[in-house]
Design a protein around this motif. Structure first.
Motif, PDB file in Angstrom:
ATOM      1  N   ILE B 273     -43.511  -3.018  17.568  1.00  0.00           N
ATOM      2  CA  ILE B 273     -42.805  -4.241  17.193  1.00  0.00           C
ATOM      3  C   ILE B 273     -41.555  -4.011  16.096  1.00  0.00           C
ATOM      4  O   ILE B 273     -41.665  -3.645  15.272  1.00  0.00           O
ATOM      5  N   LYS B 274     -40.551  -4.733  16.706  1.00  0.00           N
ATOM      6  CA  LYS B 274     -39.340  -4.979  16.050  1.00  0.00           C
ATOM      7  C   LYS B 274     -38.866  -6.243  15.721  1.00  0.00           C
ATOM      8  O   LYS B 274     -39.429  -7.093  16.593  1.00  0.00           O
ATOM      9  N   GLY B 275     -37.899  -6.551  14.952  1.00  0.00           N
ATOM     10  CA  GLY B 275     -37.351  -7.903  14.728  1.00  0.00           C
ATOM     11  C   GLY B 275     -36.355  -7.992  16.154  1.00  0.00           C
ATOM     12  O   GLY B 275     -35.544  -7.042  16.337  1.00  0.00           O
ATOM     13  N   ASN B 276     -36.458  -9.289  16.676  1.00  0.00           N
ATOM     14  CA  ASN B 276     -35.561  -9.492  17.820  1.00  0.00           C
ATOM     15  C   ASN B 276     -34.110  -9.881  17.303  1.00  0.00           C
ATOM     16  O   ASN B 276     -33.831 -11.045  16.536  1.00  0.00           O
ATOM     17  N   GLU B 277     -33.096  -9.183  17.528  1.00  0.00           N
ATOM     18  CA  GLU B 277     -31.739  -9.489  17.239  1.00  0.00           C
ATOM     19  C   GLU B 277     -31.142 -10.685  17.526  1.00  0.00           C
ATOM     20  O   GLU B 277     -30.480 -11.430  16.726  1.00  0.00           O
ATOM     21  N   PHE B 278     -31.724 -10.956  18.950  1.00  0.00           N
ATOM     22  CA  PHE B 278     -31.254 -12.337  19.526  1.00  0.00           C
ATOM     23  C   PHE B 278     -31.627 -13.340  18.812  1.00  0.00           C
ATOM     24  O   PHE B 278     -30.856 -14.462  18.429  1.00  0.00           O
ATOM     25  N   GLU B 281     -34.021 -11.767  14.000  1.00  0.00           N
ATOM     26  CA  GLU B 281     -35.120 -11.247  13.570  1.00  0.00           C
ATOM     27  C   GLU B 281     -36.060 -12.341  13.124  1.00  0.00           C
ATOM     28  O   GLU B 281     -36.904 -11.833  12.118  1.00  0.00           O
ATOM     29  N   MET B 282     -36.074 -13.469  13.570  1.00  0.00           N
ATOM     30  CA  MET B 282     -37.051 -14.442  13.065  1.00  0.00           C
ATOM     31  C   MET B 282     -38.135 -14.360  14.102  1.00  0.00           C
ATOM     32  O   MET B 282     -39.196 -15.287  14.049  1.00  0.00           O
ATOM     33  N   ALA B 283     -38.143 -13.512  15.272  1.00  0.00           N
ATOM     34  CA  ALA B 283     -39.170 -13.684  16.115  1.00  0.00           C
ATOM     35  C   ALA B 283     -39.243 -11.979  16.241  1.00  0.00           C
ATOM     36  O   ALA B 283     -38.192 -11.166  16.436  1.00  0.00           O
ATOM     37  N   PRO B 284     -40.485 -11.358  16.844  1.00  0.00           N
ATOM     38  CA  PRO B 284     -40.563 -10.056  17.092  1.00  0.00           C
ATOM     39  C   PRO B 284     -40.226  -9.695  18.623  1.00  0.00           C
ATOM     40  O   PRO B 284     -40.002 -10.462  19.515  1.00  0.00           O
ATOM     41  N   VAL B 364     -32.723 -20.713   2.553  1.00  0.00           N
ATOM     42  CA  VAL B 364     -31.253 -20.741   2.629  1.00  0.00           C
ATOM     43  C   VAL B 364     -31.186 -20.119   3.981  1.00  0.00           C
ATOM     44  O   VAL B 364     -31.491 -18.890   4.169  1.00  0.00           O
ATOM     45  N   ILE B 365     -30.510 -20.695   5.115  1.00  0.00           N
ATOM     46  CA  ILE B 365     -30.441 -20.062   6.308  1.00  0.00           C
ATOM     47  C   ILE B 365     -29.042 -20.147   6.797  1.00  0.00           C
ATOM     48  O   ILE B 365     -28.445 -20.979   6.090  1.00  0.00           O
ATOM     49  N   THR B 366     -28.638 -19.653   7.746  1.00  0.00           N
ATOM     50  CA  THR B 366     -26.993 -19.811   8.363  1.00  0.00           C
ATOM     51  C   THR B 366     -27.295 -20.570   9.584  1.00  0.00           C
ATOM     52  O   THR B 366     -27.930 -21.162   9.889  1.00  0.00           O
ATOM     53  N   GLY B 367     -26.060 -21.163   9.970  1.00  0.00           N
ATOM     54  CA  GLY B 367     -26.013 -22.266  10.958  1.00  0.00           C
ATOM     55  C   GLY B 367     -26.518 -21.781  12.502  1.00  0.00           C
ATOM     56  O   GLY B 367     -27.156 -22.329  13.077  1.00  0.00           O
ATOM     57  N   LEU B 368     -26.282 -20.275  12.474  1.00  0.00           N
ATOM     58  CA  LEU B 368     -26.613 -19.669  13.686  1.00  0.00           C
ATOM     59  C   LEU B 368     -28.391 -19.440  13.774  1.00  0.00           C
ATOM     60  O   LEU B 368     -28.911 -19.665  14.543  1.00  0.00           O
ATOM     61  N   GLU B 369     -28.992 -19.380  12.547  1.00  0.00           N
ATOM     62  CA  GLU B 369     -30.382 -19.216  12.486  1.00  0.00           C
ATOM     63  C   GLU B 369     -30.747 -20.650  12.515  1.00  0.00           C
ATOM     64  O   GLU B 369     -31.849 -20.894  13.308  1.00  0.00           O
ATOM     65  N   PHE B 370     -30.175 -21.815  12.115  1.00  0.00           N
ATOM     66  CA  PHE B 370     -30.528 -23.043  12.530  1.00  0.00           C
ATOM     67  C   PHE B 370     -30.610 -23.351  13.817  1.00  0.00           C
ATOM     68  O   PHE B 370     -31.412 -24.030  14.478  1.00  0.00           O
ATOM     69  N   GLU B 371     -29.401 -22.872  14.432  1.00  0.00           N
ATOM     70  CA  GLU B 371     -29.572 -23.048  16.174  1.00  0.00           C
ATOM     71  C   GLU B 371     -30.853 -22.462  16.990  1.00  0.00           C
ATOM     72  O   GLU B 371     -31.230 -23.171  17.621  1.00  0.00           O
ATOM     73  N   CYS B 375     -33.782 -24.897  18.678  1.00  0.00           N
ATOM     74  CA  CYS B 375     -33.675 -24.726  20.191  1.00  0.00           C
ATOM     75  C   CYS B 375     -35.085 -24.366  20.646  1.00  0.00           C
ATOM     76  O   CYS B 375     -36.029 -23.720  20.282  1.00  0.00           O
ATOM     77  N   ALA B 376     -35.464 -25.300  21.688  1.00  0.00           N
ATOM     78  CA  ALA B 376     -36.552 -25.196  22.402  1.00  0.00           C
ATOM     79  C   ALA B 376     -37.237 -23.991  22.839  1.00  0.00           C
ATOM     80  O   ALA B 376     -38.260 -23.350  22.950  1.00  0.00           O
ATOM     81  N   SER B 377     -36.004 -22.778  23.226  1.00  0.00           N
ATOM     82  CA  SER B 377     -36.326 -21.600  23.669  1.00  0.00           C
ATOM     83  C   SER B 377     -36.553 -20.761  22.376  1.00  0.00           C
ATOM     84  O   SER B 377     -36.641 -19.458  22.703  1.00  0.00           O
ATOM     85  N   GLY B 378     -36.385 -21.124  21.593  1.00  0.00           N
ATOM     86  CA  GLY B 378     -36.212 -20.376  19.951  1.00  0.00           C
ATOM     87  C   GLY B 378     -37.523 -19.839  19.653  1.00  0.00           C
ATOM     88  O   GLY B 378     -38.670 -20.374  20.238  1.00  0.00           O
ATOM     89  N   PRO B 379     -37.849 -19.252  18.457  1.00  0.00           N
ATOM     90  CA  PRO B 379     -39.127 -18.813  17.869  1.00  0.00           C
ATOM     91  C   PRO B 379     -40.023 -19.784  17.638  1.00  0.00           C
ATOM     92  O   PRO B 379     -41.255 -19.481  17.377  1.00  0.00           O
ATOM     93  N   THR B 380     -39.477 -21.184  17.227  1.00  0.00           N
ATOM     94  CA  THR B 380     -40.437 -22.164  16.845  1.00  0.00           C
ATOM     95  C   THR B 380     -40.661 -23.088  17.900  1.00  0.00           C
ATOM     96  O   THR B 380     -41.196 -24.048  17.873  1.00  0.00           O
ATOM     97  N   GLY B 381     -40.272 -22.805  19.127  1.00  0.00           N
ATOM     98  CA  GLY B 381     -40.343 -23.749  20.317  1.00  0.00           C
ATOM     99  C   GLY B 381     -39.638 -25.100  19.938  1.00  0.00           C
ATOM    100  O   GLY B 381     -39.833 -26.243  20.393  1.00  0.00           O
ATOM    101  N   GLY B 382     -38.441 -24.987  19.073  1.00  0.00           N
ATOM    102  CA  GLY B 382     -37.823 -26.108  18.727  1.00  0.00           C
ATOM    103  C   GLY B 382     -38.300 -26.887  17.730  1.00  0.00           C
ATOM    104  O   GLY B 382     -37.458 -28.036  17.484  1.00  0.00           O
ATOM    105  N   HIS B 383     -39.250 -26.541  17.055  1.00  0.00           N
ATOM    106  CA  HIS B 383     -39.718 -27.388  15.980  1.00  0.00           C
ATOM    107  C   HIS B 383     -38.924 -26.751  14.555  1.00  0.00           C
ATOM    108  O   HIS B 383     -39.200 -25.695  14.320  1.00  0.00           O
ATOM    109  N   LEU B 384     -38.118 -27.367  14.082  1.00  0.00           N
ATOM    110  CA  LEU B 384     -37.465 -27.023  12.744  1.00  0.00           C
ATOM    111  C   LEU B 384     -38.251 -26.602  11.575  1.00  0.00           C
ATOM    112  O   LEU B 384     -38.918 -27.872  11.394  1.00  0.00           O
ATOM    113  N   VAL B 385     -38.459 -25.792  11.116  1.00  0.00           N
ATOM    114  CA  VAL B 385     -39.556 -25.326   9.954  1.00  0.00           C
ATOM    115  C   VAL B 385     -38.604 -24.507   8.797  1.00  0.00           C
ATOM    116  O   VAL B 385     -37.892 -24.018   9.045  1.00  0.00           O
ATOM    117  N   ARG B 386     -39.324 -24.863   7.446  1.00  0.00           N
ATOM    118  CA  ARG B 386     -38.911 -24.048   6.423  1.00  0.00           C
ATOM    119  C   ARG B 386     -39.592 -22.557   6.641  1.00  0.00           C
ATOM    120  O   ARG B 386     -40.502 -22.346   6.732  1.00  0.00           O
TER     121      ARG B 386
END
Lengths: 140, 670
Positions: B273-278, B281-284, B364-371, B375-386
């Motif tokens: 298991i590694k961090g996903n660069e795409f 690294e907020m998802a494995p 504290v996150i960057t704009g791209l991490e916010f994206e 994003c619905a296909s992102g690590p949280t399924g589109g639910h913005l969380v802290r």
């Protein structure tokens, strides 16, 4: 005479970086002293050490060679070769008792208009401080 | 070489309106030119580059039987081709023309020194006349152009350029170093100001690229070496070992019906298991992975740096036999006529601005991490969380110009151009998705300059986003709640502010992508002071570079948003297709030539040539140097060192340069 004297300085500069940088300085209307005359070559690698010797023999008070930054040469490595030859030229000049500050090699890229203006100012100031070329007294 | 005839030079001094005439005494320069050796005619004109000005040159050549022309005007980098053409129309070889730069390197830089500038202009004309007196007829060399192109970088710029080239019938190699095309745009959730879903508008293009029969898509591949010149680039590519065979590669190995079909069975069994660069690294991800479900090509990649070679994936893959744990890098050579660089950007490492606490405070996150988080296909399924506690943030601060427009030495001096707009979009997204959410935009200026951008700005204001004008001084974390205190000044109300928020989003500056520098050096492209690749002309040739046949598209040339990136990509594709469709290009005839009677055959020049264009050959019982003209690029490095003066460097010959030096130092008023 020190007040009135305008040095004769020749700049041999490469087409791709320093000549373009000098053009950029012009576009941006950066003002610098009018004591330098430029001769354009495609690459500083073209500059035969004899050109520099000829310029001093002809009575130049200073010579400026300017090309691309290392690694940025349009012809890969011409500027490295030019820089190597500068050591040779400086050595020869020093050995005949000539101040090697009269010859300078700089690296000005096509985006460094302000740097070009600064280089010219500095070269003119340096040469003015050194005074007329000692070779001039042998003329005629 | 034409028969020796006494030089008869015509000099034409340009006023360029008041651009030159404002600082230089044109009449004095013209009168001075008439006194110079070999000058038989001198004239001046308001705009020599105009049609009447050019006609004046052509007519004078015939009337005065000139052997060479000198125009004292702007930079040869601008109008040399114009005046060469005029010289040709007058019946001379176009290379019998020399330019004296009395504008960019004279009138514009000595605006308040008329005497100094006029003296310098006289010298410049004298130097040019000396060279013009020695110029020779030269014939440009025509070379055929390979009917293929290369695009380096598979983001939206590279994809658009490749599609345009491919659709124009040109074989195009699209090179991407990561396992999939799509680039930064595929990481975005929505695009401003239309709020189109980024993936929804991008994936059709990705599919088109994958299906286009003229595009050879080469992912997980990097440029290793570039040789040659416009029309004939020979490029070596490193196809990195991805450990997985395509169906075609499998067939070539005799595995019928095998190769990766993207089923993903290998992923389930992989123990690494590694961090996903795409996903920043907020998802494995596993050691064998794809970035997201819509990747093109739909092909898994094995990360050899983390793979433990347990072989479970090979078992899971079964009869398809798609996985090869022993795969090694492969070097491939391709030949193309032109190339487009579209290497894109990275975020500036905003942790360098330590006062804002990125990588120190979890929230504290960057704009791209916010994206990715929205994003619905992102690590949280589109639910913005802290990131600290997984709670939904209500109060969110967006720090604009984070590292941009920053002259402190730690950030970037330029405007990154798209952060204002995406921060406005982010504000809209949290208002839309989180009931009761309150975005705060901490800004210096809001730059909403594009089509429908200003309207979008008004819309976000109406939706209730709060705008605080001021640069954020520092950010501190409440160690208990992990909330953040943003300290800034409201410069409109002129009072300091301590704003407590749940989440901080830094609209980080952008910078050239890691590796862009290496690519640009391989292709001989310069960069501007801030590292972006340098266009041939900032206004009139924004897609070209100083290397003929190499073009730029997208953010690699400077920050720009998606519409501008796509427009530039189409421009670059059009420019790159021109030499290919013409089928041949003319090379400037600045070739080295050997003066055989002077050549001692020492061979010093052979090693100096960076292009291996020179060789020693046996001629009439003695060794002499021989030039392969197609390889010679005309730098003159050989000529600068030949101890015997045996190299005739066309258009920059030793007699010509020495004549220029002599003319300046010996020719003028002493």
């Amino acid at each position: 005479m020190a007040e009135e004297w305008n040095p004769k300085i020749i700049a041999i500069i490469c087409n791709w970086c320093s000549y373009a940088g000098a053009d950029l300085a012009g576009g941006a209307r950066m003002q610098y002293p009018p004591d330098i005359r430029a001769v354009r070559v495609m690459c500083t690698g073209r500059i035969d050490p004899l050109f520099i010797m000829k310029a001093f023999q002809d009575g130049a008070d200073g010579v400026l060679i300017s090309g691309c930054h290392f690694g940025d040469c349009h012809y890969l490595e011409g500027n490295y070769k030019a820089a190597k030859r500068m050591f040779l030229v400086k050595n020869i000049l020093k050995n005949i008792g000539f101040d090697d500050k009269r010859i300078r090699m700089t690296f000005v890229s096509a985006s460094e208009g302000a740097k070009w203006a600064g280089v010219v100012e500095d070269v003119v100031r340096t040469v003015k401080e050194l005074g007329p070329s000692p070779l001039k007294q042998f003329e005629k | 070489m034409a028969e020796k005839k006494e030089a008869r030079i015509g000099v034409f001094v340009c006023h360029c309106g008041t651009n030159i005439a404002g600082s230089i005494d044109i009449e004095a320069v013209k009168e001075y030119a008439r006194t110079l050796p070999n000058v038989v005619h001198a004239d001046d004109y308001q705009y020599v580059c105009s049609t009447p000005g050019q006609t004046m040159i052509a007519d004078a050549i015939k009337e005065h039987d000139l052997t060479g022309t000198v125009v004292a005007a702007c930079s040869p980098r601008l109008h040399e081709p114009t005046f060469r053409m005029a010289t040709k129309v007058g019946g001379l070889n176009p290379f019998r023309f020399e330019m004296a730069n009395i504008r960019e390197q004279n009138s514009w830089v000595h605006m308040h020194d008329r005497e100094g500038a006029t003296g310098k202009a006289k010298d410049a004309v004298r130097i040019a006349v000396a060279k013009a007196s020695l110029l020779e007829d030269l014939i440009p060399k025509s070379v055929p152009v390979e009917h293929a192109a290369m695009v380096v970088g598979g983001g939206v710029a590279g994809m658009q350029a490749a599609l345009d080239l491919g659709n124009a019938g040109i074989k195009t190699y699209l090179i991407e170093r990561s396992p999939t095309i799509g680039g930064r745009m595929s990481q975005l959730d929505k695009t401003f100001p239309t709020l189109d879903c980024s993936q929804c508008i991008l994936t059709p293009k990705m599919v088109d690229v994958g299906r286009n029969e003229n595009i050879e898509l080469m992912t997980y591949t990097e440029v290793e070496e570039v040789e040659g010149y416009i029309g004939n680039f020979e490029i070596t590519l490193r196809k990195k070992a991805r450990g997985v065979l395509t169906p075609e590669e499998a067939e070539a190995r005799g595995i019928v019906g095998g190769g990766c079909n993207g089923c993903g069975d290998c992923v389930d069994v992989c123990p690494v298991i590694k961090g996903n660069e795409f996903e920043f690294e907020m998802a494995p991800r596993k050691a064998i992975y794809i970035y997201h479900p819509q990747v093109v090509p739909n092909l898994y990649t094995l990360d050899f740096n983390t793979c433990i070679k347990c072989g479970l994936c090979v078992e899971a893959c079964g009869d398809k036999k798609a996985i090869d744990l022993e795969m090694v890098d492969e070097l491939i050579k391709v030949k193309v006529g032109t190339a487009i660089l579209a290497t894109g950007y990275d975020l500036f490492p905003i942790e360098n601005k330590t006062e804002w606490g990125y990588k120190k405070y979890e929230n504290v996150i960057t704009g791209l991490e916010f994206e990715r988080l929205i994003c619905a296909s992102g690590p949280t399924g589109g639910h913005l969380v802290r990131p600290s506690d997984g709670e939904t943030p209500k109060k969110v601060a967006f720090v604009l110009c984070a590292g941009s427009r920053d002259n402190t030495g730690v950030g970037k001096p330029y405007c990154s151009r798209f952060c204002c707009m995406y921060s406005l979009k982010h504000a809209h997204q949290i208002i839309e998705k989180i009931p009761g959410a309150q975005p705060y935009l901490l800004y210096m200026d809001i730059r909403s300059f594009g089509k429908m951008y200003e309207e979008f700005y008004y819309r976000i204001q109406d939706e209730g986003a709060k705008f605080i004008r001021g640069r954020v001084a520092n950010i501190l974390e409440d160690p208990v709640t992990k909330n953040l205190h943003v300290f800034t000044e409201d410069t409109l109300l002129q009072r300091p502010i301590d704003l407590e928020v749940d989440l901080v989003v830094l609209a980080s500056a952008v910078q050239p992508t890691a590796g862009a520098d290496a690519v640009r050096k391989l292709f001989g492209v310069s960069c501007s002071q801030d590292g972006w690749m340098l266009e041939a002309h900032p206004k009139l040739n924004p897609c070209g570079t100083t290397t003929a046949g190499v073009f730029l598209a997208g953010v690699c040339q400077g920050p720009k948003d998606i519409p501008d990136t796509v427009a530039q990509a189409e421009g670059a594709a059009s420019a790159a297709s021109i030499p290919i469709h013409r089928g041949e290009v003319e090379l400037e005839p600045y070739f080295a030539q050997c003066i055989e009677e002077k050549c001692a055959g020492c061979g010093m020049c052979v090693n100096l040539c960076p292009y291996s264009a020179l060789a020693l050959v046996e001629k009439d019982g003695k060794k002499v140097m021989e030039v392969t003209e197609a390889k010679c690029k005309g730098c003159g490095t050989c000529g600068g060192f030949c101890p015997g003066g045996a190299i005739h460097m066309q258009h920059f010959t030793t007699p010509q340069i020495v004549a220029q030096i002599d003319a300046f130092l010996l020719g003028g008023e002493q």
